[in-house]
Design an enzyme around this catalytic site. Structure first.
Site, PDB file in Angstrom:
ATOM      1  N   THR A  30       1.099  -1.294   0.198  1.00  0.00           N
ATOM      2  CA  THR A  30       0.197   0.345   0.096  1.00  0.00           C
ATOM      3  C   THR A  30       0.649   1.263   0.186  1.00  0.00           C
ATOM      4  O   THR A  30       0.751   2.483  -0.764  1.00  0.00           O
ATOM      5  CB  THR A  30      -1.184   0.053   1.049  1.00  0.00           C
ATOM      6  OG1 THR A  30      -2.238  -1.072   0.845  1.00  0.00           O
ATOM      7  CG2 THR A  30      -1.954   1.559   1.747  1.00  0.00           C
ATOM      8  N   ASP A  86      -3.258   0.818  -5.711  1.00  0.00           N
ATOM      9  CA  ASP A  86      -1.789   0.200  -5.291  1.00  0.00           C
ATOM     10  C   ASP A  86      -1.570  -0.968  -5.299  1.00  0.00           C
ATOM     11  O   ASP A  86      -0.023  -1.090  -4.807  1.00  0.00           O
ATOM     12  CB  ASP A  86      -1.971   0.896  -3.645  1.00  0.00           C
ATOM     13  CG  ASP A  86      -2.996   0.053  -2.521  1.00  0.00           C
ATOM     14  OD1 ASP A  86      -3.797  -0.983  -3.344  1.00  0.00           O
ATOM     15  OD2 ASP A  86      -3.050   0.310  -1.894  1.00  0.00           O
ATOM     16  N   HIS A  87      -1.790  -2.062  -5.613  1.00  0.00           N
ATOM     17  CA  HIS A  87      -2.011  -3.185  -6.307  1.00  0.00           C
ATOM     18  C   HIS A  87      -2.230  -4.294  -6.407  1.00  0.00           C
ATOM     19  O   HIS A  87      -4.114  -3.757  -5.798  1.00  0.00           O
ATOM     20  CB  HIS A  87      -0.865  -3.516  -4.634  1.00  0.00           C
ATOM     21  CG  HIS A  87      -2.057  -3.990  -3.938  1.00  0.00           C
ATOM     22  ND1 HIS A  87      -2.674  -4.206  -2.968  1.00  0.00           N
ATOM     23  CD2 HIS A  87      -1.840  -3.125  -2.604  1.00  0.00           C
ATOM     24  CE1 HIS A  87      -3.135  -4.407  -1.840  1.00  0.00           C
ATOM     25  NE2 HIS A  87      -1.884  -3.322  -1.374  1.00  0.00           N
ATOM     26  N   LYS A 108      -7.139   4.617   5.578  1.00  0.00           N
ATOM     27  CA  LYS A 108      -5.450   4.458   5.867  1.00  0.00           C
ATOM     28  C   LYS A 108      -4.977   5.324   6.051  1.00  0.00           C
ATOM     29  O   LYS A 108      -4.707   6.472   5.090  1.00  0.00           O
ATOM     30  CB  LYS A 108      -4.506   3.831   5.057  1.00  0.00           C
ATOM     31  CG  LYS A 108      -5.384   2.236   5.251  1.00  0.00           C
ATOM     32  CD  LYS A 108      -4.543   1.414   3.936  1.00  0.00           C
ATOM     33  CE  LYS A 108      -4.940  -0.049   4.125  1.00  0.00           C
ATOM     34  NZ  LYS A 108      -4.079  -1.552   2.707  1.00  0.00           N
ATOM     35  N   ASP A 109      -4.086   5.850   7.471  1.00  0.00           N
ATOM     36  CA  ASP A 109      -3.898   7.499   7.214  1.00  0.00           C
ATOM     37  C   ASP A 109      -2.364   7.660   6.012  1.00  0.00           C
ATOM     38  O   ASP A 109      -2.082   8.571   5.230  1.00  0.00           O
ATOM     39  CB  ASP A 109      -2.442   7.607   8.302  1.00  0.00           C
ATOM     40  CG  ASP A 109      -1.567   5.740   8.439  1.00  0.00           C
ATOM     41  OD1 ASP A 109      -0.901   5.719   7.730  1.00  0.00           O
ATOM     42  OD2 ASP A 109      -2.134   5.233  10.007  1.00  0.00           O
ATOM     43  N   ARG A 110      -2.070   6.414   5.527  1.00  0.00           N
ATOM     44  CA  ARG A 110      -0.743   6.268   4.554  1.00  0.00           C
ATOM     45  C   ARG A 110      -1.329   6.175   2.710  1.00  0.00           C
ATOM     46  O   ARG A 110      -1.360   6.974   1.917  1.00  0.00           O
ATOM     47  CB  ARG A 110       0.348   4.601   4.267  1.00  0.00           C
ATOM     48  CG  ARG A 110      -0.437   3.829   4.174  1.00  0.00           C
ATOM     49  CD  ARG A 110       0.106   2.309   4.795  1.00  0.00           C
ATOM     50  NE  ARG A 110      -0.055   0.834   4.480  1.00  0.00           N
ATOM     51  CZ  ARG A 110      -1.328   0.385   5.147  1.00  0.00           C
ATOM     52  NH1 ARG A 110      -0.854   0.664   6.603  1.00  0.00           N
ATOM     53  NH2 ARG A 110      -1.925  -0.880   5.294  1.00  0.00           N
TER      54      ARG A 110
END
Length: 575
Positions: free
Chosen positions: A82, A375-376, A164-166
């Site tokens: 991620t 992201d994947h 999610k923070d990221r």
């Protein structure tokens, strides 16, 4: 002769300062009013079409029917996680350049692990310290959102939104107007002092609505009768993981019981800033992440951000970086072939329709530029593949690490030779190697020789070898593009196709990602809206091509570490 020259000069001056010149000077630069970057966490390419017959007409089908699809878009590095995925989309380069080599990695200087957005120099705003001490400080390059801010002298607003923070922080960039993410402890969207000292009034009001608790106050029932989910396996199979507190991973999922949120619970007042303590009733709000309602909550917040911040409605191009993460949580828990996964995508399709319709009404039809990618991807659950006689398997990373450590002791003597095994990489104890007067390259090669003997491992490569050569394609290209000497491990391990790491090994539940297999690297890439032609291309596209393509749409500089190329097919103007 001199008079003729002066006459011509005066005429030219008059022409340059006349009505035509004035119109030319005041003609606005053609740009979309708003850019919306959508990242769907763990979305395999085939999800675009696997559920096609059940999608509505205003979500994925609209993006494909009115927009442009790059059908052969792949990641060009490993590991596919991620943090690196979001960073690569927005920086236009790979982990070898932007520095986000994983979601976690070992910091050699202090021998401790760090988290991708961890930053103890900042404080939480609106949430707990554990959730809020975050920033993009680990990212080494600018993002396309940074470049938009720079190009407009910081007049453009760039806002990141994700559970999610990221998924919020990295896309929003270093110079972001704001980034917001979800805190399980209080069910609120929060930020950090990297961005502001207090949540804006509109965020506080949104949080006061306690929508997370509302979504968790009802059971997760499938949208359709179970028999209609013909693209998925049965509801009760051995390779799916149940929620904690459930006996089986089957519908309906009793979210009020699982979360501790009573159906008729009265919401408590929202915090106004600083740290917010968890409450007993909110102790398990984390459950919403693993339901499709986490995506719906994310969109609720994003639409409110567009409204409150007037994104795309201020005479300036703005950028909303929006990431849907519940698809990832559901995928990890249930796998790609579960009814829960299909149901999550059918509901996401409705959320996308709501977003596109809202953009039409607020920003204007054709005035927003939207791209959607992932992201994947994800591997199939190994136990599912094996049930179909397809080669697959799993390894236990902790067991693998301990086994390698034992072999190192037998060869080199006592000592903690293996410090960590992270991101399919072995981190060796370099001070110990130096103390024993051993050559690092030789020890790395010894680990390579040991690693390839493990079941499920097809290849291993020493870090020193990755720095000696350059590869434009193939497996070594993936490894090289994901390798940053100052942060990466000493030995990169490559597993066989269909094999994955299972942290519950030998039990295999759900799935994961991280490899260079097509199931992990092949993701959707759609452009829609402002000056986007309708069509598709099967020519190879890389995830790093997104940022420079957006830069060309906006007529701005690409990110400073960009290694991707603009995708010409989608830059053809509509006629």
């Amino acid at each position: 002769m001199r008079n003729t020259f002066l006459t011509g000069l005066l005429a030219a001056t008059a022409l340059l300062s006349g009505p035509a010149a004035s119109a030319q000077k005041t003609k606005p630069l053609p740009r979309p009013k708003l850019v919306v970057g959508i990242v769907v966490d763990q979305m395999r390419y085939d999800y675009l079409y696997r559920y096609w017959n059940k999608y509505g007409s205003d979500g994925f089908r609209r993006l494909l029917g009115e927009g442009f699809s790059f059908e052969n878009c792949h990641y060009n590095y490993v590991p596919t996680y991620t943090g690196p995925g979001h960073a690569s989309i927005y920086t236009g380069t790979t982990p070898a350049v932007h520095g986000i080599i994983g979601n976690n990695w070992l910091v050699r200087e202090d021998g401790k692990a760090t988290y991708v957005t961890e930053d103890k120099s900042v404080q939480a705003v609106g949430g707990t310290a554990a959730a809020g001490q975050m920033s993009p400080r680990h990212m080494l390059t600018t993002t396309i959102t940074d470049e938009l801010r720079l190009a407009t002298n910081f007049q453009a607003k760039t806002i990141g939104v994700c559970i999610k923070d990221r998924g919020s922080i990295l896309p929003a960039g270093h110079s972001a107007s704001a980034a917001y993410w979800f805190d399980n402890a209080n069910g609120a969207f929060i930020t950090s002092t990297f961005y502001t000292q207090q949540l804006p009034e509109w965020v506080q009001q949104f949080n006061s609505r306690k929508l997370a608790q509302q979504y968790l106050s009802k059971a997760w029932e499938p949208l359709l009768p179970l028999a209609a989910y013909t693209e998925s396996t049965a509801d009760d199979v051995a390779w799916e993981a149940a929620f904690r507190g459930e006996a089986k991973p089957v519908f309906p999922h009793n979210l009020p019981v699982l979360s501790g949120v009573a159906p008729a619970q009265a919401p408590a007042p929202a915090p106004t800033g600083g740290e917010a303590p968890a409450t007993a009733a909110a102790a398990n709000l984390d459950v919403i992440r693993s339901t499709p309602f986490g995506n719906t909550l994310t969109l609720d917040f994003a639409l409110e951000a567009i409204r409150a911040e007037q994104l795309g409605q201020r005479g300036q191009t703005d950028f909303l970086a929006l990431s849907f993460s519940s698809t990832d949580y559901v995928g990890h828990q249930f796998g790609p072939n579960a009814i829960e996964t299909e149901d999550t995508y059918l509901r996401l399709d409705r959320d996308l329709a709501r977003l596109l319709n809202y953009l039409d009404k607020t920003v204007g039809k054709g005035q927003a530029l939207v791209f959607l990618s992932a992201d994947h991807g994800a591997a199939h659950s190994p136990e599912f593949l094996k049930s179909q006689r397809i080669p697959a398997g799993s390894v236990g990373p902790r067991l693998w690490r301990d086994s390698l450590q034992a072999r190192m002791v037998r060869r080199y003597g006592p000592g903690q030779w293996v410090l960590s095994y992270e991101n399919q990489q072995v981190y060796l104890n370099r001070p110990l190697i130096a103390q024993k007067k051993l050559e690092l390259a030789q020890v790395q090669q010894a680990v390579v020789d040991m690693a390839v003997q493990f079941t499920g491992v097809t290849r291993a490569v020493a870090g020193v070898d990755l720095q000696k050569s350059h590869w434009e394609s193939g497996l070594l290209m993936y490894l090289e593009n994901g390798y940053l000497p100052s942060r990466s491990g000493d030995v990169m391990v490559v597993m066989e196709p269909g094999w994955l790491e299972s942290y519950s090994y030998p039990v295999n539940k759900g799935t994961t990602h991280g490899s260079s297999g097509a199931y992990d690297t092949h993701v959707p890439l759609l452009f829609w809206g402002w000056r986007v032609p309708q069509g598709e291309s099967a020519y190879p596209a890389r995830i790093t091509d997104i940022a420079p393509t957006v830069a060309r749409f906006l007529h701005i500089q690409e990110p400073d570490g960009c290694t991707g190329q603009p995708l010409q097919d989608v830059l053809t103007k509509k006629k």
